[in-house]
Motif scaffolding. Structure first.
Motif, PDB file in Angstrom:
ATOM      1  N   PHE A   1      42.732 -31.143 -30.768  1.00  0.00           N
ATOM      2  CA  PHE A   1      41.251 -30.628 -31.089  1.00  0.00           C
ATOM      3  C   PHE A   1      41.092 -29.068 -30.857  1.00  0.00           C
ATOM      4  O   PHE A   1      40.298 -28.276 -31.346  1.00  0.00           O
ATOM      5  CB  PHE A   1      40.396 -31.249 -29.899  1.00  0.00           C
ATOM      6  N   VAL A   2      42.224 -28.303 -30.628  1.00  0.00           N
ATOM      7  CA  VAL A   2      42.078 -26.809 -30.088  1.00  0.00           C
ATOM      8  C   VAL A   2      42.326 -26.205 -31.768  1.00  0.00           C
ATOM      9  O   VAL A   2      41.842 -24.959 -31.751  1.00  0.00           O
ATOM     10  CB  VAL A   2      43.108 -26.242 -29.132  1.00  0.00           C
ATOM     11  N   SER A   3      42.728 -26.687 -32.773  1.00  0.00           N
ATOM     12  CA  SER A   3      42.905 -26.206 -33.823  1.00  0.00           C
ATOM     13  C   SER A   3      41.638 -26.316 -34.753  1.00  0.00           C
ATOM     14  O   SER A   3      41.311 -25.799 -35.657  1.00  0.00           O
ATOM     15  CB  SER A   3      43.641 -27.207 -34.810  1.00  0.00           C
ATOM     16  N   PHE A   4      40.601 -26.932 -34.116  1.00  0.00           N
ATOM     17  CA  PHE A   4      39.232 -27.105 -34.888  1.00  0.00           C
ATOM     18  C   PHE A   4      39.175 -27.569 -36.232  1.00  0.00           C
ATOM     19  O   PHE A   4      38.327 -27.176 -37.122  1.00  0.00           O
ATOM     20  CB  PHE A   4      38.463 -25.722 -34.860  1.00  0.00           C
TER      21      PHE A   4
ATOM     22  N   LEU B   1      54.055 -49.662 -49.312  1.00  0.00           N
ATOM     23  CA  LEU B   1      55.377 -49.005 -48.598  1.00  0.00           C
ATOM     24  C   LEU B   1      55.016 -47.449 -49.144  1.00  0.00           C
ATOM     25  O   LEU B   1      54.539 -47.128 -50.163  1.00  0.00           O
ATOM     26  CB  LEU B   1      56.395 -49.454 -49.296  1.00  0.00           C
ATOM     27  N   TYR B   2      55.294 -46.631 -48.270  1.00  0.00           N
ATOM     28  CA  TYR B   2      54.947 -45.126 -48.488  1.00  0.00           C
ATOM     29  C   TYR B   2      56.160 -44.107 -47.766  1.00  0.00           C
ATOM     30  O   TYR B   2      56.612 -44.428 -46.916  1.00  0.00           O
ATOM     31  CB  TYR B   2      53.312 -44.869 -48.020  1.00  0.00           C
ATOM     32  N   THR B   3      56.084 -42.961 -48.655  1.00  0.00           N
ATOM     33  CA  THR B   3      56.789 -42.064 -47.633  1.00  0.00           C
ATOM     34  C   THR B   3      56.126 -40.646 -47.985  1.00  0.00           C
ATOM     35  O   THR B   3      55.502 -40.400 -48.882  1.00  0.00           O
ATOM     36  CB  THR B   3      58.378 -41.707 -48.342  1.00  0.00           C
ATOM     37  N   GLN B   4      56.102 -39.659 -47.052  1.00  0.00           N
ATOM     38  CA  GLN B   4      55.311 -38.491 -47.177  1.00  0.00           C
ATOM     39  C   GLN B   4      56.210 -37.437 -46.588  1.00  0.00           C
ATOM     40  O   GLN B   4      56.931 -37.380 -45.539  1.00  0.00           O
ATOM     41  CB  GLN B   4      54.460 -38.534 -45.998  1.00  0.00           C
ATOM     42  N   GLN B   5      56.522 -36.281 -47.345  1.00  0.00           N
ATOM     43  CA  GLN B   5      57.183 -35.166 -47.124  1.00  0.00           C
ATOM     44  C   GLN B   5      56.152 -34.104 -46.586  1.00  0.00           C
ATOM     45  O   GLN B   5      55.256 -33.809 -47.337  1.00  0.00           O
ATOM     46  CB  GLN B   5      57.973 -34.556 -48.422  1.00  0.00           C
ATOM     47  N   VAL B   6      56.239 -33.770 -45.236  1.00  0.00           N
ATOM     48  CA  VAL B   6      55.362 -32.741 -44.515  1.00  0.00           C
ATOM     49  C   VAL B   6      55.940 -31.348 -44.398  1.00  0.00           C
ATOM     50  O   VAL B   6      57.003 -31.365 -44.047  1.00  0.00           O
ATOM     51  CB  VAL B   6      54.634 -33.262 -43.225  1.00  0.00           C
ATOM     52  N   ARG B   7      55.505 -30.592 -44.996  1.00  0.00           N
ATOM     53  CA  ARG B   7      56.177 -29.103 -44.786  1.00  0.00           C
ATOM     54  C   ARG B   7      55.203 -28.289 -44.091  1.00  0.00           C
ATOM     55  O   ARG B   7      53.578 -28.227 -44.166  1.00  0.00           O
ATOM     56  CB  ARG B   7      56.068 -28.329 -46.274  1.00  0.00           C
ATOM     57  N   ASP B   8      55.481 -27.380 -43.046  1.00  0.00           N
ATOM     58  CA  ASP B   8      54.813 -26.553 -42.119  1.00  0.00           C
ATOM     59  C   ASP B   8      53.852 -27.347 -41.258  1.00  0.00           C
ATOM     60  O   ASP B   8      52.778 -26.968 -41.118  1.00  0.00           O
ATOM     61  CB  ASP B   8      54.199 -25.510 -43.029  1.00  0.00           C
ATOM     62  N   MET B   9      54.419 -28.456 -40.917  1.00  0.00           N
ATOM     63  CA  MET B   9      53.751 -29.131 -39.865  1.00  0.00           C
ATOM     64  C   MET B   9      52.842 -28.489 -38.734  1.00  0.00           C
ATOM     65  O   MET B   9      53.798 -27.819 -37.992  1.00  0.00           O
ATOM     66  CB  MET B   9      54.407 -30.321 -39.382  1.00  0.00           C
ATOM     67  N   GLN B  10      51.652 -28.653 -38.574  1.00  0.00           N
ATOM     68  CA  GLN B  10      51.053 -28.127 -37.421  1.00  0.00           C
ATOM     69  C   GLN B  10      51.222 -28.748 -36.085  1.00  0.00           C
ATOM     70  O   GLN B  10      50.844 -30.030 -36.194  1.00  0.00           O
ATOM     71  CB  GLN B  10      49.602 -27.816 -37.629  1.00  0.00           C
ATOM     72  N   VAL B  11      51.926 -28.451 -35.111  1.00  0.00           N
ATOM     73  CA  VAL B  11      52.105 -29.275 -34.017  1.00  0.00           C
ATOM     74  C   VAL B  11      51.683 -28.415 -32.787  1.00  0.00           C
ATOM     75  O   VAL B  11      52.040 -27.375 -32.475  1.00  0.00           O
ATOM     76  CB  VAL B  11      53.852 -29.449 -34.088  1.00  0.00           C
ATOM     77  N   GLN B  12      51.159 -29.383 -31.858  1.00  0.00           N
ATOM     78  CA  GLN B  12      50.508 -28.907 -30.680  1.00  0.00           C
ATOM     79  C   GLN B  12      51.606 -28.526 -29.645  1.00  0.00           C
ATOM     80  O   GLN B  12      52.525 -29.441 -29.426  1.00  0.00           O
ATOM     81  CB  GLN B  12      49.291 -29.582 -30.283  1.00  0.00           C
ATOM     82  N   GLN B  13      51.660 -27.469 -28.953  1.00  0.00           N
ATOM     83  CA  GLN B  13      52.461 -27.193 -27.618  1.00  0.00           C
ATOM     84  C   GLN B  13      51.480 -26.945 -26.517  1.00  0.00           C
ATOM     85  O   GLN B  13      50.541 -26.373 -26.441  1.00  0.00           O
ATOM     86  CB  GLN B  13      53.318 -25.997 -28.048  1.00  0.00           C
ATOM     87  N   MET B  14      52.042 -27.330 -25.187  1.00  0.00           N
ATOM     88  CA  MET B  14      51.313 -27.097 -24.232  1.00  0.00           C
ATOM     89  C   MET B  14      52.179 -26.489 -23.033  1.00  0.00           C
ATOM     90  O   MET B  14      53.153 -27.011 -22.915  1.00  0.00           O
ATOM     91  CB  MET B  14      50.806 -28.506 -23.737  1.00  0.00           C
ATOM     92  N   GLY B  15      51.547 -25.390 -22.464  1.00  0.00           N
ATOM     93  CA  GLY B  15      52.152 -24.791 -21.527  1.00  0.00           C
ATOM     94  C   GLY B  15      51.509 -25.161 -20.146  1.00  0.00           C
ATOM     95  O   GLY B  15      51.631 -26.320 -19.649  1.00  0.00           O
ATOM     96  N   LEU B  16      50.773 -24.201 -19.570  1.00  0.00           N
ATOM     97  CA  LEU B  16      49.910 -24.491 -18.283  1.00  0.00           C
ATOM     98  C   LEU B  16      48.800 -25.539 -18.451  1.00  0.00           C
ATOM     99  O   LEU B  16      48.676 -25.420 -19.728  1.00  0.00           O
ATOM    100  CB  LEU B  16      49.627 -23.394 -17.383  1.00  0.00           C
ATOM    101  N   PRO B  17      48.179 -26.215 -17.569  1.00  0.00           N
ATOM    102  CA  PRO B  17      47.152 -26.833 -17.963  1.00  0.00           C
ATOM    103  C   PRO B  17      46.068 -26.060 -18.393  1.00  0.00           C
ATOM    104  O   PRO B  17      45.684 -24.925 -18.219  1.00  0.00           O
ATOM    105  CB  PRO B  17      46.500 -27.348 -16.330  1.00  0.00           C
ATOM    106  N   GLY B  18      45.544 -26.518 -19.669  1.00  0.00           N
ATOM    107  CA  GLY B  18      44.355 -25.748 -20.172  1.00  0.00           C
ATOM    108  C   GLY B  18      45.105 -24.685 -21.390  1.00  0.00           C
ATOM    109  O   GLY B  18      44.292 -24.339 -22.165  1.00  0.00           O
ATOM    110  N   VAL B  19      46.302 -24.510 -21.303  1.00  0.00           N
ATOM    111  CA  VAL B  19      47.264 -23.579 -22.251  1.00  0.00           C
ATOM    112  C   VAL B  19      47.646 -24.661 -23.329  1.00  0.00           C
ATOM    113  O   VAL B  19      48.592 -24.853 -23.232  1.00  0.00           O
ATOM    114  CB  VAL B  19      48.096 -22.720 -21.615  1.00  0.00           C
TER     115      VAL B  19
END
Length: 664
Positions: free
Chosen positions: A98-101, A492-510
């Protein structure tokens, strides 16, 4: 196996899909008309993976939200989040925080888009049908449909009046009431439709010091439709919808505390609101061309304060006060080309503008930070889709979309950032109708999600992240058998994803977004609807998915081969219903989901689980009384380690209750 079937299953109110459940016992399944390609066509003829649910059947079975609906759809679900009104969807291995809006799956309600996890919810009251289209749909729907589309069509008022009212009560202080009505104001020209719902429930998480429940839930919604048909060829519908939440704390707790307890010095709450206003106008010309315009304003106020350390002192908490506003306009023209053997075509223009005011609050032991930012964006796109008969049984479908996206971030007290991207998204499918009730197909499609900025990461310089792209191949078969009483679909399907946007978490809320180099998602979807005879009906759905990072470096961390967070490898749903000749019915459903990791390092997870739901009822004339039992075995499936190991998201306990409904 990722999902142990020997577990006690959840008794979920799982209705049979529309095709089976809305029919009388022993009847043949009907031909279902859908509009997933923005044109009316038979479900059996669509060369894509589509699940369809009838609104009346969903209401009768008590399915009252997209989370409950998703359990019946192969490859579809939501991240474990525990806050009402914010639901990041997961489809075929793709998701967005959700932080990516922004969202990887698009929600449409009467053609009005919801483009992010905030407001990705609907109580499914007053609904005509729900269509869930899986696989990249960026060609027709744009950047936020790279994984699929959930399209909800509400009931349209017309000449025939309708009315219903319902009251419900259950354990944990559950109470609810709803109504719906529609009638002609001026027969032949003006029609009015109204619906509303209020629902409340006590919480199950207790404050250790006082014993009070801190996670109460209250939700209300209302919808209005005013329809005008000045001629047989022209109609316009003005719609307004509102939903609000007045909740206590999120269903969160500390991983070190006894389950479902907190010892919190911060009063947590959720007072979010959503409003939508739209005008839908269509006109059919004498030549057969049809023009349609949908103009909409969608606003969501995300207002939350949430403790994250669960200590008596106020050491860590997060707060959001966001106003998320999107204005959109779609204009499209459709018709047929006799020069191409009766080919159906569609062409359109889409524009939108985002104006988001973002005020964030984060309490750390040493400071209270309240960053503020304005986030603006715009989209301009041209698209087209053609369905061309090639021979007696062969059909080609092709389309393309050219789209330009702009994003501008203006943090208070810091330099503004902006970027833009242009993308062409094609789609191609070949279909062979080998019998009047059966087909096989193959498709190639591309999906796209625009990039953005890490809005509340000043230490990272509000670092940008790039667009995510998907290229998908799919083969499938669908049809009807057994005297039209069985409908099946497999893909049946296969998907190639490039530059996948992945969330990372540090401290709570970060929380921040970064791009993985690449990933691959492969899987299979299966669906079956079967009217067995003698009043028995069966529905089954199975989704298998394997999504893994191909190469992913984030600083010194290496995540090659890891699973994409929040994506289970399996989801399963089986429902059996019996309708007796004298008006009573009973239903049982099993729901299963494989384990899902909560971070890119795959250190924390929500376990796989199985749930069993039961329901039964009796109808006499306009009245129906129904009893339900959800999660009959009271199985727990807590997501342990959310926010980088700090938080557990609790799963709700067993629920049971009674519902009384009157329908005209």
């Amino acid at each position: 196996m990722p999902f142990p079937l020997r577990w006690p299953a959840v008794l979920a109110l799982a209705p049979l899909a529309a095709a089976a459940q809305s029919q009388t016992p022993d009847a043949a399944l009907p031909v279902i008309t859908v509009s997933v390609n923005k044109q009316a066509e038979s479900l059996d003829a669509v060369p894509a993976s589509v699940s369809v649910f009838d609104g009346t059947a969903l209401e009768s079975a008590g399915v009252r939200g997209l989370d409950a609906l998703s359990a019946q759809v192969p490859g579809f679900g939501f991240q474990a989040f525990g806050q009402s009104g914010v639901q990041p969807p997961v489809m075929r291995g793709l998701t967005a925080n959700f932080v990516s809006f922004s969202s990887s799956t698009l929600l449409l309600v009467d053609g009005v888009p919801t483009l992010m996890a905030q407001g990705f919810e609907h109580n499914l009251q007053g609904v005509d049908r729900v269509e869930v289209l899986r696989g990249p749909q960026s060609t027709l729907y744009g950047r936020n449909a790279e994984a699929g589309v959930v399209s909800i069509t509400t009931r349209q008022p017309g000449e025939a009046p309708y009315a219903s009212a319902s009251a419900e009560a259950g354990n944990q202080g559950q109470r609810a009431g709803s109504f719906e009505l529609g009638r002609a104001l001026v027969p032949g020209q003006w029609y009015l439709g109204l619906s509303g719902e209020w629902r409340a429930q006590d919480g199950f998480i207790r404050e250790q010091g006082t014993g009070e429940r801190v996670d109460s839930r209250e939700r209300a919604s209302a919808r209005l439709a005013l329809r005008w048909t000045p001629t047989a060829e022209t109609e316009a519908t003005l719609r307004y919808a509102q939903q609000r939440w007045d909740d206590g704390a999120a269903q969160w707790g500390s991983i070190s505390a006894p389950r479902a307890t907190v010892n919190s010095g911060t009063s947590s709450w959720n007072r979010s609101r959503g409003q939508t206003l739209s005008l839908d106008v269509s006109h059919r010309f004498a030549s057969g061309l049809k023009l349609r315009s949908i103009t909409a304003r969608n606003v969501f106020d995300d207002r939350v304060l949430q403790d994250t350390d669960f200590q008596p002192a106020d050491l860590l908490h997060v707060g959001r006060d966001y106003r998320l506003a999107t204005t959109s306009q779609e204009l499209r023209l459709e018709g047929e080309s006799q020069a191409l053997g009766g080919a159906r075509w569609l062409a359109g223009l889409y524009l939108d503008r985002d104006d988001h005011d973002l005020r964030y609050e984060q309490r750390l032991p040493a400071a209270l930070m309240r960053p503020t930012a304005a986030l603006q964006g715009s989209t301009a796109a041209l698209f087209t889709h053609w369905t061309i008969p090639l021979a007696e049984r062969w059909t080609l479908a092709a389309g393309g979309r050219i789209e330009r996206n702009r994003v501008k971030l203006a943090p208070m007290g810091a330099a503004a950032h902006s970027d833009d991207w242009t993308r062409f998204s094609p789609k191609l499918s070949l279909q062979y109708q080998w019998s009047p009730q059966a087909q096989v197909y193959a498709s190639l499609s591309e999906g796209y999600r625009a990039g953005g900025f890490n809005v509340f990461s000043p230490a990272m310089g509000h670092a940008p992240y790039g667009p995510e792209t998907v290229r998908a191949w799919e083969i499938g078969a669908k049809g009807r058998l057994a005297g039209q009483r069985l409908r099946y679909a497999a893909s049946l399907y296969t998907q190639q994803v490039r530059d996948m946007q992945v969330q990372q978490m540090g401290l709570p809320g970060v929380v921040y977004i970064t791009n993985a180099a690449r990933a691959r998602s492969t899987g299979a979807d299966f669906e079956l609807d079967y009217v067995l005879g003698s009043g028995w009906q069966l529905q089954a759905a199975l989704g298998l998915n394997r999504t893994r990072f191909g190469a992913f470096r984030d600083g010194a961390a290496v995540y090659d081969g890891h699973r994409n967070p929040f994506v289970p490898d399996l989801n399963l749903h089986v429902a059996l219903r019996y309708d007796a000749p004298r008006g009573w019915w009973a239903q049982a459903a099993v729901q299963g989901t494989g384990k899902a990791y909560l971070d890119a390092a795959n250190s924390y997870r929500r376990p796989g689980y199985g749930l069993l739901h039961l329901s039964a009822g009796y109808a006499e004339g306009p009245w129906e009384i129904a009893a339900y039992l959800r999660n009959a075995a009271d199985r727990r499936h807590d997501a342990v380690g959310y926010l980088n190991g700090q938080v557990v998201v609790y799963s709700p306990p067993r629920e049971f209750g009674l519902r009384l409904t009157w329908r005209m």
